[in-house]
Design a protein around this motif. Structure first.
Motif, PDB file in Angstrom:
ATOM      1  N   GLY A   6      76.204  23.632  67.935  1.00 51.00           N
ATOM      2  CA  GLY A   6      75.405  23.748  66.702  1.00 51.00           C
ATOM      3  C   GLY A   6      75.584  22.930  65.757  1.00 51.00           C
ATOM      4  O   GLY A   6      75.220  23.012  64.596  1.00 51.00           O
ATOM      5  N   ILE A   7      76.187  21.521  65.840  1.00 57.88           N
ATOM      6  CA  ILE A   7      76.673  20.457  64.740  1.00 57.88           C
ATOM      7  C   ILE A   7      75.403  19.609  65.140  1.00 57.88           C
ATOM      8  O   ILE A   7      75.445  18.923  65.967  1.00 57.88           O
ATOM      9  N   THR A   8      74.683  19.441  64.116  1.00 57.11           N
ATOM     10  CA  THR A   8      73.490  18.528  64.256  1.00 57.11           C
ATOM     11  C   THR A   8      73.315  17.822  62.742  1.00 57.11           C
ATOM     12  O   THR A   8      72.307  17.343  62.443  1.00 57.11           O
ATOM     13  N   ALA A   9      74.583  17.570  62.280  1.00 60.17           N
ATOM     14  CA  ALA A   9      74.634  16.624  61.071  1.00 60.17           C
ATOM     15  C   ALA A   9      73.940  15.052  61.392  1.00 60.17           C
ATOM     16  O   ALA A   9      74.215  14.601  62.387  1.00 60.17           O
ATOM     17  N   PRO A  10      72.974  14.830  60.578  1.00 59.03           N
ATOM     18  CA  PRO A  10      72.340  13.801  60.876  1.00 59.03           C
ATOM     19  C   PRO A  10      73.269  12.395  60.888  1.00 59.03           C
ATOM     20  O   PRO A  10      74.135  12.237  60.171  1.00 59.03           O
ATOM     21  N   GLY A  11      72.826  11.791  62.169  1.00 63.49           N
ATOM     22  CA  GLY A  11      73.824  10.334  62.374  1.00 63.49           C
ATOM     23  C   GLY A  11      74.956  10.515  63.091  1.00 63.49           C
ATOM     24  O   GLY A  11      75.766   9.845  63.671  1.00 63.49           O
ATOM     25  N   LEU A  12      75.580  11.949  63.062  1.00 67.83           N
ATOM     26  CA  LEU A  12      76.722  12.272  63.579  1.00 67.83           C
ATOM     27  C   LEU A  12      76.971  12.003  64.861  1.00 67.83           C
ATOM     28  O   LEU A  12      77.769  11.475  65.412  1.00 67.83           O
ATOM     29  N   LEU A  13      76.017  12.309  65.519  1.00 70.57           N
ATOM     30  CA  LEU A  13      76.084  12.230  67.287  1.00 70.57           C
ATOM     31  C   LEU A  13      76.119  10.431  67.457  1.00 70.57           C
ATOM     32  O   LEU A  13      77.062  10.542  68.402  1.00 70.57           O
ATOM     33  N   GLY A  14      75.384   9.812  67.031  1.00 74.76           N
ATOM     34  CA  GLY A  14      75.460   8.416  67.210  1.00 74.76           C
ATOM     35  C   GLY A  14      76.822   8.060  66.977  1.00 74.76           C
ATOM     36  O   GLY A  14      77.266   7.066  67.762  1.00 74.76           O
ATOM     37  N   ASP A  15      77.190   8.309  65.828  1.00 72.05           N
ATOM     38  CA  ASP A  15      78.430   7.618  65.303  1.00 72.05           C
ATOM     39  C   ASP A  15      79.849   8.259  66.142  1.00 72.05           C
ATOM     40  O   ASP A  15      80.461   7.439  66.560  1.00 72.05           O
ATOM     41  N   ALA A  16      79.580   9.399  66.669  1.00 77.21           N
ATOM     42  CA  ALA A  16      80.583  10.168  67.514  1.00 77.21           C
ATOM     43  C   ALA A  16      80.837   9.501  68.686  1.00 77.21           C
ATOM     44  O   ALA A  16      81.585   9.187  69.436  1.00 77.21           O
ATOM     45  N   LEU A  17      79.576   9.331  69.387  1.00 74.04           N
ATOM     46  CA  LEU A  17      79.309   8.444  70.652  1.00 74.04           C
ATOM     47  C   LEU A  17      79.846   7.106  70.695  1.00 74.04           C
ATOM     48  O   LEU A  17      80.707   6.862  71.402  1.00 74.04           O
ATOM     49  N   LEU A  18      79.730   6.493  69.500  1.00 73.58           N
ATOM     50  CA  LEU A  18      80.096   5.094  69.709  1.00 73.58           C
ATOM     51  C   LEU A  18      81.789   5.080  69.552  1.00 73.58           C
ATOM     52  O   LEU A  18      82.479   4.440  70.074  1.00 73.58           O
ATOM     53  N   VAL A  19      82.259   6.023  68.531  1.00 72.09           N
ATOM     54  CA  VAL A  19      83.660   6.199  68.466  1.00 72.09           C
ATOM     55  C   VAL A  19      84.335   6.679  69.689  1.00 72.09           C
ATOM     56  O   VAL A  19      85.325   6.072  70.221  1.00 72.09           O
ATOM     57  N   VAL A  20      83.927   7.657  70.557  1.00 71.88           N
ATOM     58  CA  VAL A  20      84.426   8.138  71.704  1.00 71.88           C
ATOM     59  C   VAL A  20      84.272   6.906  72.721  1.00 71.88           C
ATOM     60  O   VAL A  20      85.341   6.611  73.515  1.00 71.88           O
ATOM     61  N   GLU A 105      88.650  10.511  62.846  1.00 70.00           N
ATOM     62  CA  GLU A 105      88.130  11.688  62.029  1.00 70.00           C
ATOM     63  C   GLU A 105      86.912  11.183  61.488  1.00 70.00           C
ATOM     64  O   GLU A 105      86.773  10.347  60.942  1.00 70.00           O
ATOM     65  N   LEU A 106      85.948  11.963  61.842  1.00 67.90           N
ATOM     66  CA  LEU A 106      84.466  11.599  61.482  1.00 67.90           C
ATOM     67  C   LEU A 106      84.116  12.822  60.305  1.00 67.90           C
ATOM     68  O   LEU A 106      84.477  14.098  60.839  1.00 67.90           O
ATOM     69  N   TYR A 107      83.329  12.574  59.474  1.00 69.28           N
ATOM     70  CA  TYR A 107      82.956  13.386  58.322  1.00 69.28           C
ATOM     71  C   TYR A 107      81.734  14.244  59.053  1.00 69.28           C
ATOM     72  O   TYR A 107      80.789  13.468  59.403  1.00 69.28           O
ATOM     73  N   VAL A 108      81.640  15.570  58.814  1.00 67.95           N
ATOM     74  CA  VAL A 108      80.478  16.178  59.477  1.00 67.95           C
ATOM     75  C   VAL A 108      79.628  16.780  58.307  1.00 67.95           C
ATOM     76  O   VAL A 108      78.570  16.380  58.344  1.00 67.95           O
ATOM     77  N   GLY A 109      80.345  17.444  57.322  1.00 64.75           N
ATOM     78  CA  GLY A 109      79.453  17.961  56.053  1.00 64.75           C
ATOM     79  C   GLY A 109      80.258  18.564  55.201  1.00 64.75           C
ATOM     80  O   GLY A 109      81.540  18.917  55.570  1.00 64.75           O
ATOM     81  N   PRO A 110      79.786  18.991  54.089  1.00 64.04           N
ATOM     82  CA  PRO A 110      80.774  19.596  52.945  1.00 64.04           C
ATOM     83  C   PRO A 110      81.440  20.892  53.433  1.00 64.04           C
ATOM     84  O   PRO A 110      80.452  21.481  53.938  1.00 64.04           O
ATOM     85  N   PRO A 111      82.221  21.280  52.739  1.00 60.15           N
ATOM     86  CA  PRO A 111      82.857  22.453  53.272  1.00 60.15           C
ATOM     87  C   PRO A 111      81.744  23.826  52.996  1.00 60.15           C
ATOM     88  O   PRO A 111      81.824  24.759  53.679  1.00 60.15           O
ATOM     89  N   ALA A 112      80.894  23.741  52.052  1.00 60.68           N
ATOM     90  CA  ALA A 112      80.114  24.582  51.376  1.00 60.68           C
ATOM     91  C   ALA A 112      79.182  24.817  52.774  1.00 60.68           C
ATOM     92  O   ALA A 112      78.781  26.092  53.130  1.00 60.68           O
ATOM     93  N   ALA A 113      78.631  23.707  53.267  1.00 61.62           N
ATOM     94  CA  ALA A 113      77.599  23.775  54.286  1.00 61.62           C
ATOM     95  C   ALA A 113      78.444  24.632  55.417  1.00 61.62           C
ATOM     96  O   ALA A 113      77.686  25.163  56.276  1.00 61.62           O
ATOM     97  N   ALA A 114      79.600  24.347  55.648  1.00 67.52           N
ATOM     98  CA  ALA A 114      80.270  25.003  56.790  1.00 67.52           C
ATOM     99  C   ALA A 114      80.271  26.426  56.822  1.00 67.52           C
ATOM    100  O   ALA A 114      80.276  27.300  57.762  1.00 67.52           O
ATOM    101  N   ALA A 115      80.728  26.694  55.387  1.00 65.70           N
ATOM    102  CA  ALA A 115      80.818  28.172  54.974  1.00 65.70           C
ATOM    103  C   ALA A 115      79.368  29.067  55.161  1.00 65.70           C
ATOM    104  O   ALA A 115      79.236  30.251  55.676  1.00 65.70           O
TER     105      ALA A 115
END
Ligand code: ATP
Ligand code: MG
Length: 141
Positions: A6-20, A105-115
């Motif tokens: 359920g992690i849909t932070a904008p841009g994260l998927l593309g960045d994570a794919l490149l890093v992996v 390590e990639l940034y996903v989102g602020p802690p508040a959004a996580a909570a």
């Protein structure tokens, strides 16, 4: 895996794919020089604030970050990782199957959004996470 968590932070998927892709490519290339076939392992761990990508291989050689010249045709993988991640490094592995682990390590989102994240997807993710336990998401291949 990110969608499953359920992690849909904008841009994260593309960045994570490149890093992996870059870290796994390096591990595969390094493993080709070994006397015997060796496995490459990949882990994803996430606390909804940070995503950790870790790639293990059996090569004793370390990753070497060298800024490539403008004309260089290769040597840009770690530059991509360095640019897209909030940090990366490597450490010697403690298991005999692997020599080292390179992580970013990639940034996903602020802690508040996580909570405040949707409870249902957090529960689903925790159940998919296996031994990591609730609140931590982990997957390895
Ligand atoms: N997992 C690894 N094991 C051993 N050496 C590594 C590993 N990852 C990187 N290196 C070393 O670090 C160097 C730089 O890696 P980097 O990914 O930046 O460039 P590259 O793989 O040579 O080229 P490119 O990624 O642009 O195809 C590699 O050439 C290799 O010598
Ligand atoms: Mg590379």
């Amino acid at each position: 895996v990110l969608a499953e968590w359920g992690i849909t932070a904008p841009g994260l998927l593309g960045d994570a794919l490149l890093v992996v892709t870059e870290l796994v490519s390096n591990a595969v290339v390094a493993s080709r020089g070994l006397p015997e076939p060796a496995e490459v392992r990949v882990w994803l761990c996430c606390d909804r604030v940070r995503l950790l990508v870790a790639v293990g291989d059996r090569s004793l050689a370390p990753p070497v970050y060298v800024a490539p010249s403008d004309e260089a045709l290769s040597g840009r993988g770690l530059q991509v990782v360095d640019t897209l991640s909030s940090g990366w490094a490597w450490f010697p592995a403690t298991t005999p199957e692997l020599a080292k682990i390179v992580w970013a390590e990639l940034y996903v989102g602020p802690p508040a959004a996580a909570a405040n994240g949707p409870a249902r997807s957090r529960e689903n993710a925790a159940s998919a996470a296996g031994p990591a336990g609730p609140g931590q998401l982990a997957r390895g291949v």
